[in-house]
Design an enzyme around this catalytic site. Structure first.
Site, PDB file in Angstrom:
ATOM      1  N   CYS A  76       0.806  -1.218  -0.035  1.00 26.53           N
ATOM      2  CA  CYS A  76      -0.062  -0.101   0.151  1.00 26.53           C
ATOM      3  C   CYS A  76       0.825   1.169   0.001  1.00 26.53           C
ATOM      4  O   CYS A  76       1.786   1.667  -0.864  1.00 26.53           O
ATOM      5  CB  CYS A  76      -0.707  -0.065   1.187  1.00 26.53           C
ATOM      6  SG  CYS A  76      -2.441   1.196   0.972  1.00 26.53           S
ATOM      7  N   HIS A 177      -3.891  -4.913  -0.094  1.00 25.56           N
ATOM      8  CA  HIS A 177      -3.689  -5.256   1.065  1.00 25.56           C
ATOM      9  C   HIS A 177      -3.485  -6.916   1.005  1.00 25.56           C
ATOM     10  O   HIS A 177      -4.787  -7.392   1.210  1.00 25.56           O
ATOM     11  CB  HIS A 177      -4.542  -4.984   2.389  1.00 25.56           C
ATOM     12  CG  HIS A 177      -4.279  -3.601   2.547  1.00 25.56           C
ATOM     13  ND1 HIS A 177      -3.286  -2.983   3.514  1.00 25.56           N
ATOM     14  CD2 HIS A 177      -4.613  -2.351   2.060  1.00 25.56           C
ATOM     15  CE1 HIS A 177      -3.127  -1.783   3.629  1.00 25.56           C
ATOM     16  NE2 HIS A 177      -4.050  -1.160   2.756  1.00 25.56           N
ATOM     17  N   GLU A 179      -2.719  -8.977   3.121  1.00 19.79           N
ATOM     18  CA  GLU A 179      -2.938  -9.619   4.438  1.00 19.79           C
ATOM     19  C   GLU A 179      -4.416  -9.417   4.806  1.00 19.79           C
ATOM     20  O   GLU A 179      -5.051 -10.032   5.788  1.00 19.79           O
ATOM     21  CB  GLU A 179      -2.201  -8.955   5.654  1.00 19.79           C
ATOM     22  CG  GLU A 179      -2.701  -7.256   5.769  1.00 19.79           C
ATOM     23  CD  GLU A 179      -2.401  -6.318   4.926  1.00 19.79           C
ATOM     24  OE1 GLU A 179      -2.422  -5.007   5.384  1.00 19.79           O
ATOM     25  OE2 GLU A 179      -1.738  -6.689   3.902  1.00 19.79           O
TER      26      GLU A 179
END
Length: 197
Positions: A76, A177, A179
């Protein structure tokens, strides 16, 4: 073992939670000497690219990071820091990837920020091994990396095509992202941990 650059500009908890789920060992990089402890480095980041760059400069880690030969992944705002310049705060960034970070254009009838799931089309790159083309990843950003075929390894479309992922040498960046992107994102993090130096 993954070192996470801890410079006060990243939501580290969601990243460490994903690494825990994947059983990938990690630790924090606070100083230059910490960089030597890890085989792979992640630069996380949320919020304002200019402010993030200032925080990173205060750690004294900019030059050591740029000199690394081991795999580095910016996530990001961490990806945006790899570029030359951001329109956000008119900020000069690390300049590793010679492209610019620009603000989405509201005139295209799109909502800013670009927030939620979006499909990406990726190149034949080890970072995306085993990830379906057109897989969805989770994005939250108002600024984007301009598309450049030399460095682009994955493209998304939001009003216009932009780079969802880039690579220059051992430096990788992803605008989404991983994650927070379910199975595809976890596969990408696992692939990153397997990249050879």
């Amino acid at each position: 073992m993954i070192g996470i650059v801890n410079y006060g500009a990243g939501n580290i908890f969601s990243l460490t939670s994903a690494l825990d789920r994947l059983k990938l060992a990690y630790g924090m990089v606070n100083t230059e000497t910490d960089l030597d402890k890890y085989t792979h480095i992640i630069i996380p980041g949320v919020g304002h690219a200019g402010a993030a760059m200032q925080k990173l400069e205060q750690t004294g880690l900019v030059a050591p990071l740029k000199a690394l030969k081991k795999p580095v992944l910016g996530i990001c705002v961490g990806m945006q820091l790899l570029t030359q310049h951001s329109e956000e705060g008119n900020a000069r960034l690390m300049g590793i990837v010679p492209v610019k970070t620009r603000l989405f254009n509201k005139d295209q009838g799109i909502k800013i920020p670009h927030m939620g799931w979006n499909n990406i089309s990726h190149q034949n790159n080890l970072l995306f091994e085993g990830v379906e083309n057109d897989a969805q990843f989770y994005f939250v950003h108002s600024y984007f990396i301009e598309y450049n075929a030399t460095f682009d390894i994955a493209t998304a479309n939001y009003g216009m095509p932009f780079s969802a992922a880039v690579q220059k040498d051992n430096f990788y960046g992803v605008q989404f992202h991983p994650e927070k992107s379910g199975v595809a994102g976890e596969r990408l993090l696992k692939n990153f941990s397997n990249l050879k130096q």
